[in-house]
Design a protein around this motif. Structure first.
Motif, short mmCIF file in Angstrom:
data_model
loop_
_atom_site.label_atom_id
_atom_site.label_comp_id
_atom_site.label_asym_id
_atom_site.label_seq_id
_atom_site.Cartn_x
_atom_site.Cartn_y
_atom_site.Cartn_z
N LEU A 99 24.23 47.08 28.01
CA LEU A 99 23.89 45.82 28.64
C LEU A 99 25.17 44.78 28.38
O LEU A 99 25.24 43.92 29.34
CB LEU A 99 22.45 45.18 28.41
N MET A 100 25.35 44.73 27.21
CA MET A 100 26.39 43.74 26.71
C MET A 100 27.86 44.10 27.44
O MET A 100 28.42 43.15 27.87
CB MET A 100 26.51 43.78 25.32
N SER A 101 28.10 45.36 27.35
CA SER A 101 29.36 45.99 27.82
C SER A 101 29.58 45.48 29.26
O SER A 101 30.65 44.93 30.04
CB SER A 101 29.45 47.25 27.80
N ARG A 102 28.32 45.84 30.10
CA ARG A 102 28.42 45.33 31.73
C ARG A 102 28.43 43.87 31.70
O ARG A 102 29.01 43.54 32.90
CB ARG A 102 26.89 46.00 32.22
N ARG A 103 28.00 43.09 31.05
CA ARG A 103 28.12 41.78 31.38
C ARG A 103 29.58 41.33 31.34
O ARG A 103 30.01 40.54 31.97
CB ARG A 103 27.23 41.11 30.10
N TRP A 104 30.16 41.84 30.38
CA TRP A 104 31.73 41.49 30.26
C TRP A 104 32.51 42.10 31.38
O TRP A 104 33.35 41.74 31.84
CB TRP A 104 32.36 42.03 28.93
N THR A 105 31.93 43.43 32.07
CA THR A 105 32.53 44.17 32.84
C THR A 105 32.52 43.36 34.04
O THR A 105 33.47 43.23 35.10
CB THR A 105 31.73 45.51 33.10
N ARG A 106 31.40 42.62 34.50
CA ARG A 106 31.02 41.71 35.59
C ARG A 106 32.24 40.51 35.62
O ARG A 106 32.79 40.15 36.70
CB ARG A 106 29.76 40.98 35.76
N ARG A 107 32.40 39.93 34.28
CA ARG A 107 33.48 38.91 34.24
C ARG A 107 34.78 39.54 34.57
O ARG A 107 35.92 38.78 35.22
CB ARG A 107 33.33 38.26 32.80
N LEU A 108 34.88 40.74 34.11
CA LEU A 108 36.42 41.40 34.39
C LEU A 108 36.63 41.51 35.84
O LEU A 108 37.90 41.55 36.41
CB LEU A 108 36.37 42.69 33.68
N ALA A 109 35.44 41.84 36.71
CA ALA A 109 35.72 42.13 38.13
C ALA A 109 36.10 40.71 38.89
O ALA A 109 36.61 40.89 39.84
CB ALA A 109 34.38 42.40 38.64
N VAL A 110 35.93 39.60 38.19
CA VAL A 110 35.96 38.22 39.00
C VAL A 110 37.19 37.40 38.33
O VAL A 110 37.39 36.51 39.09
CB VAL A 110 34.49 37.63 39.17
N GLU A 111 37.45 37.66 37.28
CA GLU A 111 38.51 36.93 36.52
C GLU A 111 39.72 37.51 36.30
O GLU A 111 39.71 38.93 35.88
CB GLU A 111 37.82 36.52 34.99
N ARG A 112 40.67 36.81 36.19
CA ARG A 112 42.17 37.42 36.07
C ARG A 112 42.63 37.35 34.92
O ARG A 112 43.60 38.19 34.23
CB ARG A 112 43.11 36.69 37.00
N ASP A 113 41.87 36.42 33.88
CA ASP A 113 41.96 36.60 32.58
C ASP A 113 41.81 38.03 31.92
O ASP A 113 40.56 38.46 32.11
CB ASP A 113 41.11 35.63 31.86
N ARG A 114 42.74 38.43 30.88
CA ARG A 114 42.33 39.75 30.28
C ARG A 114 41.49 39.69 29.11
O ARG A 114 41.20 40.72 28.43
CB ARG A 114 43.70 40.45 30.07
N ALA A 115 40.82 38.65 28.90
CA ALA A 115 40.21 38.17 27.56
C ALA A 115 39.05 39.17 27.89
O ALA A 115 38.43 39.63 26.72
CB ALA A 115 39.43 36.74 27.39
N PRO A 116 38.26 39.27 28.94
CA PRO A 116 37.03 39.87 28.91
C PRO A 116 37.09 41.40 28.70
O PRO A 116 36.53 42.17 27.67
CB PRO A 116 36.36 40.04 30.37
N LEU A 117 38.22 42.09 29.13
CA LEU A 117 38.59 43.60 28.62
C LEU A 117 38.99 43.67 27.09
O LEU A 117 38.68 44.85 26.72
CB LEU A 117 40.33 43.76 29.38
N ARG A 118 39.43 42.73 26.53
CA ARG A 118 39.76 42.67 25.25
C ARG A 118 38.43 42.74 24.43
O ARG A 118 38.14 43.52 23.39
CB ARG A 118 40.53 41.61 24.69
N ALA A 119 37.64 41.96 24.98
CA ALA A 119 35.86 41.92 24.38
C ALA A 119 35.29 43.26 24.56
O ALA A 119 34.33 43.52 23.75
CB ALA A 119 35.18 40.89 25.04
N LEU A 120 35.59 43.93 25.53
CA LEU A 120 35.01 45.16 25.58
C LEU A 120 35.20 46.14 24.45
O LEU A 120 34.44 47.21 24.25
CB LEU A 120 35.52 45.93 27.17
N ARG A 121 36.45 46.16 23.78
CA ARG A 121 36.85 46.89 22.78
C ARG A 121 35.61 47.15 22.08
O ARG A 121 35.34 48.22 21.47
CB ARG A 121 38.05 46.60 21.98
N ARG A 122 34.91 45.87 21.59
CA ARG A 122 34.10 46.00 20.36
C ARG A 122 32.86 46.43 20.86
O ARG A 122 32.02 47.40 20.05
CB ARG A 122 33.54 44.50 19.88
N TRP A 123 32.20 46.07 22.24
CA TRP A 123 31.15 46.92 22.53
C TRP A 123 31.39 48.15 23.06
O TRP A 123 30.25 49.06 22.72
CB TRP A 123 30.60 45.82 23.74
#
Length: 441
Positions: free
Chosen positions: A268-292
């Motif tokens: 659920l937490m990974s999916r939250r960051w994935t949604r942000r990754l789909a709409v944001e150009r910043d790659r910060a959500p992708l790096r946050a996915l590493r932990r989850w």
């Protein structure tokens, strides 16, 4: 006659999981599961990228490593199985006669089939360029790749379903395809997570966000499939709620379910960051996915370990304690048999435990005139009630080690006198059937 024996009957069935051979077989089984799941997830990530999938070197190498692990562990299982179900001696691992005998059994034949399919996959990947050029157009070629991957995955999954719990018990022809789909869904979700976590650690920002977003949608579908197929298999192999806590199989299943629940929470937490990754150009959500995703992957390995333990554990339906409070006395029979051929004479030590109404375990041990174990090619048994006009009921004994056959959960529904028929075949032409009677209180 009619009185309990002063001494208890002790069965001499060897535990196949004991000793070095048993430990190596368990390790190879875990490695095969891990390789299959990671290879399935890696192949999925490559397919999600379409023709550009080869541009993901980390995913490609992970998938190839999983293929190599699966091949090595499958070959180890094939070599170890003769000693695993036989004497348990490490020296028997290199006995070619036992390897030939193993290949003739259903589990051995399925292991050989698995190796053959893996070899075909390797050849197809090695000459993928020529195959692609031989097919008309890029889009049809990719459609052929999807179809071939689906067929290969289903055949590989069937080599597990056809040799384990799904192939025995009620409705095997429904449970085997369900089990195969369950394994592929687990590979899609858990294997994809393991490969994705490694890719995020190794490649970092080079992982295409689009591949992560597409994987999230496929993983959600896989979780739904896992839930449906898992519930069906749990009902089939457990049967009652009490068996979940009263049997080792049920407790392992609860442990696995807890691991899957923890993975869903992390997802659920990974999916939250994935949604942000789909709409944001910043790659910060992708790096946050590493932990989850990394945390999900670690828990996923624990779930694979629990699954491996479940495969080697007797299902709860046959472990459940017998109902009723009547007195019980273990039945011990020792008929003599002679099939008429060379080496066809001996004794059958038969134990029916606990020897009362309800589920019973039946153990059969064959020995020759000199007392040495006799390993017959085939043993069959059936039970018939004289008083209740029931039967003959098949007793599907399975070979567990050299000279030993056993089965659990054989139902004796009524008390009274029962006839047990035992058929022993010692060669292609030599066979005999002996009968013994016993009383059930």
């Amino acid at each position: 006659m009619g009185e309990p024996s002063a001494t208890a009957v002790a069965t001499t069935v060897r535990d196949p999981d004991a000793g070095w051979v048993g430990r190596l077989y368990a390790a190879a089984r875990f490695g095969a599961y891990t390789g299959m799941i990671i290879m399935t997830g890696g192949a999925l990530l490559l397919l999600l990228r379409g023709p550009r999938g080869e541009a993901l070197p980390t995913v490609r190498r992970s998938t190839a490593a999983a293929w190599a692990l699966l091949c090595a562990c499958t070959l180890a299982l094939l070599l170890l199985r003769g000693a695993y179900v036989g004497s348990g001696r490490p020296a028997d691992v290199v006995d070619m006669s036992r390897l030939t005998e193993t290949a003739r059994t259903k589990p051995g034949a399925l292991l050989v089939l698995r190796l053959a399919v893996l070899a075909c996959c390797a050849v197809a990947w090695r000459y993928r360029g020529r195959l692609r050029r031989a097919l008309p157009g890029r889009r049809p070629a990719f459609g052929y790749v999807l179809a071939a991957a689906a067929v290969a995955g289903m055949v590989l999954a069937w080599t597990w379903a056809g040799a384990e719990h799904a192939s025995t018990g009620p409705l095997p022809y429904l449970s085997m395809p369900v089990d195969a789909v369950h394994l592929l869904a687990a590979g899609t979700w858990v294997g994809g997570l393991l490969v994705l976590a490694w890719a995020l650690v190794r490649a970092g920002d080079e992982v295409p966000p689009g591949a992560v977003v597409r994987f999230s949608g496929v993983a959600f579908t896989s979780v739904c499939v896992l839930a449906v197929t898992g519930l069906y298999q749990s009902w089939r192999q457990v049967g009652t709620l009490s068996a979940l806590v009263e049997t080792s199989f049920g407790r392992l299943l609860l442990l696995k379910a807890a691991g899957v629940g923890l993975m869903l929470g992390l997802a659920l937490m990974s999916r939250r960051w994935t949604r942000r990754l789909a709409v944001e150009r910043d790659r910060a959500p992708l790096r946050a996915l590493r932990r989850w995703v990394g945390a999900e992957a670690v828990v996923g390995l624990c779930v694979i370990a629990a699954t491996t333990a479940l495969v080697s554990t007797q299902p709860a339906r046959t472990q459940a304690p017998a109902a009723g409070t009547g007195a019980s006395a273990v039945v011990s029979l020792r008929p003599e048999f002679d099939t008429g051929g060379p080496g066809g004479r001996g004794f059958a030590d038969i134990v029916v435990d606990p020897g009362r109404r309800g589920p019973n375990a039946v153990h059969v041990t064959l020995t020759g005139p000199d007392g040495a174990l006799l390993d017959a090619p085939e043993v069959q048994a059936s039970l018939t009630s004289r008083t209740g006009s029931i039967g003959p009921l098949p007793v599907p004994v399975e070979r567990v080690s050299e000279g030993h056959w056993t089965v659990s959960g054989v139902q004796l529904p009524v008390a009274g006198r029962w006839d047990l028929s035992l058929t022993v075949r010692t060669s292609e032409f030599d066979q005999t059937t002996v009968k013994e009677s016993f009383e059930i209180p």
